[in-house]
Design a protein around this motif. Structure first.
Motif, PDB file in Angstrom:
ATOM      1  N   ALA A  80       0.835  -1.209   0.000  1.00 60.03           N
ATOM      2  CA  ALA A  80       0.000   0.000   0.000  1.00 60.03           C
ATOM      3  C   ALA A  80       0.869   1.258   0.000  1.00 60.03           C
ATOM      4  CB  ALA A  80      -0.929  -0.009   1.207  1.00 60.03           C
ATOM      5  N   ALA A  81       2.059   1.150   0.569  1.00 54.92           N
ATOM      6  CA  ALA A  81       2.947   2.312   0.640  1.00 54.92           C
ATOM      7  C   ALA A  81       3.452   2.719  -0.749  1.00 54.92           C
ATOM      8  CB  ALA A  81       4.131   2.004   1.554  1.00 54.92           C
ATOM      9  N   ASP A  82       3.426   1.788  -1.703  1.00 55.30           N
ATOM     10  CA  ASP A  82       3.915   2.080  -3.059  1.00 55.30           C
ATOM     11  C   ASP A  82       2.760   2.320  -4.028  1.00 55.30           C
ATOM     12  OD1 ASP A  82       6.493   1.614  -2.183  1.00 55.30           O
ATOM     13  OD2 ASP A  82       6.378  -0.533  -2.651  1.00 55.30           O
ATOM     14  N   ALA A  83       1.558   2.479  -3.510  1.00 51.44           N
ATOM     15  CA  ALA A  83       0.381   2.417  -4.380  1.00 51.44           C
ATOM     16  C   ALA A  83      -0.098   3.778  -4.890  1.00 51.44           C
ATOM     17  CB  ALA A  83      -0.759   1.699  -3.664  1.00 51.44           C
ATOM     18  N   LEU A  84       0.672   4.820  -4.634  1.00 50.15           N
ATOM     19  CA  LEU A  84       0.253   6.137  -5.107  1.00 50.15           C
ATOM     20  C   LEU A  84       0.043   6.120  -6.620  1.00 50.15           C
ATOM     21  CD1 LEU A  84      -0.248   9.155  -4.484  1.00 50.15           C
ATOM     22  CD2 LEU A  84       2.162   9.537  -4.981  1.00 50.15           C
TER      23      LEU A  84
ATOM     24  N   LEU B 181      -5.579   5.647  -6.544  1.00 50.72           N
ATOM     25  CA  LEU B 181      -5.176   5.904  -5.170  1.00 50.72           C
ATOM     26  C   LEU B 181      -4.321   7.172  -5.092  1.00 50.72           C
ATOM     27  CD1 LEU B 181      -4.357   2.222  -4.154  1.00 50.72           C
ATOM     28  CD2 LEU B 181      -6.427   3.526  -3.587  1.00 50.72           C
TER      29      LEU B 181
ATOM     30  N   GLN C 277      -6.631   8.365  -0.177  1.00 46.05           N
ATOM     31  CA  GLN C 277      -6.876   6.921  -0.133  1.00 46.05           C
ATOM     32  C   GLN C 277      -5.696   6.197   0.518  1.00 46.05           C
ATOM     33  OE1 GLN C 277      -7.143   8.742  -3.068  1.00 46.05           O
ATOM     34  NE2 GLN C 277      -9.341   9.012  -2.866  1.00 46.05           N
ATOM     35  N   ILE C 278      -4.475   6.678   0.269  1.00 44.46           N
ATOM     36  CA  ILE C 278      -3.290   6.074   0.900  1.00 44.46           C
ATOM     37  C   ILE C 278      -3.408   6.240   2.414  1.00 44.46           C
ATOM     38  CG2 ILE C 278      -0.768   6.275   1.159  1.00 44.46           C
ATOM     39  CD1 ILE C 278      -1.314   5.259  -1.593  1.00 44.46           C
TER      40      ILE C 278
END
Ligand code: AMP
Ligand code: MG
Length: 406
Positions: free
Chosen positions: A25-29, A154, A158-159
Motif C-alpha cells: 500500500a505504501a507504493d500504491a500512489l 489511489l 486513499q493512501i
C-alpha cells in the motif's frame, strides 16, 4: 489515407484489459484498485475524545455555569495512547486528551476551555449534553463496510485511509512496461557537445515523460542510429521485457527510414505502415514485433518530428494506455471560441497547439505557433490541442472549436 478514428481503433486493439497485481500500500500512489477494499476494522476503533478536556457524565455537570461552577475530583489522566480500560466513577472526572479512549461510564467531554484546567479538583463552568465531543466507535466506518471501490485511483487521501485501516497490501492494475526507443543518426544525448548537423535527442525523454504521466512504467532507451542491424538488435534485446515499444523517427517517405526498413513487409511481426489523415503526424505504424523468443510485443512507430511525435502519442497511445491501466482514457474537452483565423489542409484532421483562457463569454483559445511540426517552443507553451475537422479548410476567428485540454 486512413482516418484518425480508424487508426485509433487499430492502435487500441494492441492493448489488453487491465491485469491485477498485489503491491505494498505504501507504493500504491497513483495506482488503480481492481477489487473493492473492505474495512478490516472500524474507524474510530473505540469511543474517544474529540477535544482536550474532561470526560464526565453529562448529568453530573448539568447545573454547571459561569455563576454556578461544579467541582469534580480528577481521578485519572488519560493522554492519547493509554491502552488500559478505565471506568469513570459517578461524581468524578478524568482529564482526557484528543484521541484518548473514553472511560466506561463517561458520556460526554467538557472542553478544557470551559474549566479551570486543574489536575486535582477541576472547576467546570458549563454543561454539555450527553454524547457531546465524543467520536464514537465506527462513526467513520464500521468493520466490513466497503471502504474503497474497485477502479479508484489511489491518491494521498486513499493512501491515508488504507493506512488508517491497517491495510498493508492492495490489488491494483499492473502498469504496462513501455519502452521508448528513438532512431536517428543525427541524434546526440543532451550534455554532449553538438557537431554541425547534429541535434539533441528530445523525443525519447518527451515520450517517456508522456507515458509516465499517463500512468505507465516507462523506460527510455539510448537512441539507435539509422542502422538496420543496430535497430533490430535493440528491439530483440527488449522484446521479452516490454509490454509496449514506442519508437520515434524512421517512418516517413525518405531514404534511410530504419524503422520502416526493419519492420516493413518482410519484417519480424505484423507492423503496418500507413498514412493517417492528420496534421501533424501523418506517417504512422503499428503492430507487433516478434522477438527471438517468439514473444509478440505491441509496437507503435511514431514519426520523428517532435510535435508529430507527441501529438500522435496524445491521439493514439494515451487513451488506450490509460484504459489498460483502468484510468479515464480521455482528456477533458471544452468548446472554446477561436481567437484567430485558422487554415487547415483539406482532408486532414488538424491538431493545433492552443492556449486557453477564460472570458466573460466562456473559454477562448489562442492558436499558437505555425502548423509545422518542429516547433517545440510553442508545444511547450500550449495547454491544449485545437481539434479541427478533416473537412474544414478555414475556420474564422470567433468560431466555436473543440479543444482537448492537456
Ligand atoms: P524522421 O521521422 O526520422 O525522418 O525525422 C523527422 C524529423 O524529426 C527530423 O528533423 C529529425 O531530425 C527529427 N527527429 C527525429 N527523431 C528525433 C528525436 N528523437 N529527437 C528530436 N528530433 C528528432
Ligand atoms: Mg530519422
Amino acid at each position: 489515407m486512413r482516418s484518425v478514428s480508424d487508426h485509433q481503433d487499430v492502435v487500441a486493439a494492441l492493448f489488453s484489459a487491465p491485469e491485477p497485481e498485489r503491491i505494498s500500500a505504501a507504493d500504491a500512489l497513483g495506482r488503480v484498485t481492481t477489487t473493492e477494499i473492505v474495512a478490516p476494522i472500524g474507524l474510530p476503533g473505540f469511543d474517544n475524545s474529540a477535544m482536550d478536556g474532561y470526560a464526565i457524565r453529562a448529568a453530573d455537570i448539568a447545573s454547571a455555569g459561569e455563576d454556578s461552577p461544579v467541582r469534580l475530583p480528577v481521578a485519572q489522566d488519560i493522554p492519547a495512547g493509554r491502552t488500559d480500560h478505565l471506568t469513570l466513577a459517578p461524581g468524578t472526572a478524568h482529564r482526557i486528551m484528543t484521541g484518548a479512549p473514553l472511560p466506561d461510564g463517561a458520556d460526554a467531554v467538557i472542553p478544557v476551555e470551559r474549566t479551570d484546567a486543574a489536575v486535582d479538583v477541576v472547576t467546570i463552568l458549563g454543561s454539555v449534553p450527553a454524547g457531546r465531543h465524543i467520536r464514537s466507535a465506527g462513526s467513520d466506518i464500521e468493520p466490513d463496510q466497503p471502504a474503497i471501490p474497485a477502479g479508484t485511483r489511489l491518491g494521498a487521501p486513499q493512501i491515508g485511509f488504507l493506512a488508517a485501516l491497517g491495510i498493508t497490501e492492495v490489488d491494483v492494475t499492473r502498469r504496462p512496461r513501455v519502452v521508448v526507443l528513438s532512431t536517428g543518426s543525427e541524434l546526440v544525448t543532451p550534455g554532449t557537445p553538438l557537431e554541425f548537423g547534429q541535434i539533441y535527442e528530445s523525443n525519447g525523454p518527451m515520450l517517456t515523460a508522456a507515458a509516465t504521466e499517463a500512468g505507465a512504467d516507462a523506460t527510455h532507451l539510448h537512441y539507435v542510429t539509422d542502422d538496420v542491424d543496430a535497430f533490430r538488435a535493440r528491439l530483440d534485446e527488449i522484446s521479452d521485457d516490454a509490454d509496449l515499444i514506442i519508437t520515434s523517427g524512421g517512418v516517413s517517405a525518405g531514404a534511410f527510414e530504419v524503422v520502416k526498413d526493419v519492420l516493413g513487409d518482410a519484417g519480424p511481426g505484423d507492423v503496418q505502415f500507413v498514412k493517417v489523415a492528420m496534421q501533424p503526424g501523418m506517417p504512422q505504424g503499428c503492430g507487433h514485433y516478434i522477438g527471438p523468443s517468439g514473444r509478440r510485443v505491441p509496437i507503435i512507430t511514431l514519426p520523428g518530428n517532435p510535435v508529430s511525435s507527441l501529438v500522435s502519442f496524445e491521439v493514439f497511445i494515451r487513451p488506450p494506455l490509460r484504459a489498460a491501466i483502468g484510468l479515464p482514457p480521455r482528456r477533458p474537452r471544452v468548446t472554446a471560441r477561436l481567437d484567430a483565423d485558422v487554415r487547415s489542409p483539406a482532408g486532414k484532421r488538424q491538431f493545433l497547439r492552443g492556449v486557453l483562457r477564460e472570458t466573460d463569454d466562456g473559454p477562448a483559445v489562442d492558436p499558437i505557433g505555425p502548423p509545422a511540426s518542429h516547433h517545440l517552443r510553442y508545444l511547450s507553451r500550449a495547454d491544449s490541442l485545437i481539434d479541427i475537422d478533416a473537412d474544414a479548410e478555414s475556420v474564422p476567428a470567433g468560431s466555436l472549436v473543440e479543444v482537448i485540454t492537456l
